[in-house]
Design an enzyme around this catalytic site. Structure first.
Site, PDB file in Angstrom:
ATOM      1  N   SER A  91      72.238  79.473  39.167  1.00  0.00           N
ATOM      2  CA  SER A  91      73.242  78.457  39.069  1.00  0.00           C
ATOM      3  C   SER A  91      72.598  77.365  38.073  1.00  0.00           C
ATOM      4  CB  SER A  91      73.716  77.987  40.260  1.00  0.00           C
ATOM      5  OG  SER A  91      72.847  77.663  41.225  1.00  0.00           O
ATOM      6  N   CYS A  92      73.562  76.578  37.565  1.00  0.00           N
ATOM      7  CA  CYS A  92      73.123  75.387  36.886  1.00  0.00           C
ATOM      8  C   CYS A  92      71.894  74.580  37.345  1.00  0.00           C
ATOM      9  CB  CYS A  92      74.318  74.496  36.460  1.00  0.00           C
ATOM     10  SG  CYS A  92      74.149  73.193  35.137  1.00  0.00           S
ATOM     11  N   PRO A  93      70.879  74.294  36.540  1.00  0.00           N
ATOM     12  CA  PRO A  93      70.846  74.552  34.954  1.00  0.00           C
ATOM     13  C   PRO A  93      70.110  75.649  34.738  1.00  0.00           C
ATOM     14  CG  PRO A  93      69.038  72.976  35.755  1.00  0.00           C
ATOM     15  CD  PRO A  93      69.951  73.448  36.984  1.00  0.00           C
TER      16      PRO A  93
ATOM     17  N   ASP B  72      77.557  82.040  36.752  1.00  0.00           N
ATOM     18  CA  ASP B  72      77.907  80.815  37.092  1.00  0.00           C
ATOM     19  C   ASP B  72      79.175  80.333  36.114  1.00  0.00           C
ATOM     20  OD1 ASP B  72      78.179  78.172  37.685  1.00  0.00           O
ATOM     21  OD2 ASP B  72      76.261  77.513  36.747  1.00  0.00           O
TER      22      ASP B  72
END
Length: 75
Positions: free
Chosen positions: A13-15, A40
């Site tokens: 997931s981000c980043p 994501d």
């Protein structure tokens, strides 16, 4: 479409998808194509922004089998 390297960011997931994409591009030659697979949903906007900010070309962005797939051409 043919590509020179593939990176699977599924489950990240981000980043992390962007961080790892940047790292994958680092050892590639200008003009080579990187295919990135991600799960994501935020990666859709992130990849577009990343390409715009870094000068790499986002050639395609789509979905395959419930995953997001991007094709980036290294600047």
């Amino acid at each position: 479409m043919n590509f020179d390297k593939e990176f699977d960011a599924s489950g990240l997931s981000c980043p992390l998808p962007i961080v790892k994409t940047k790292k994958a591009l680092a050892d590639m030659q200008s003009g080579q194509l990187l295919r990135v697979i991600a799960t994501d949903p935020g990666s859709v906007a992130d990849m577009a922004a990343f390409a715009e900010q870094t000068g790499h070309a986002l050639l395609s962005s789509g979905q395959e089998g419930g995953k997001y797939v991007f094709l980036i051409k290294k600047a």
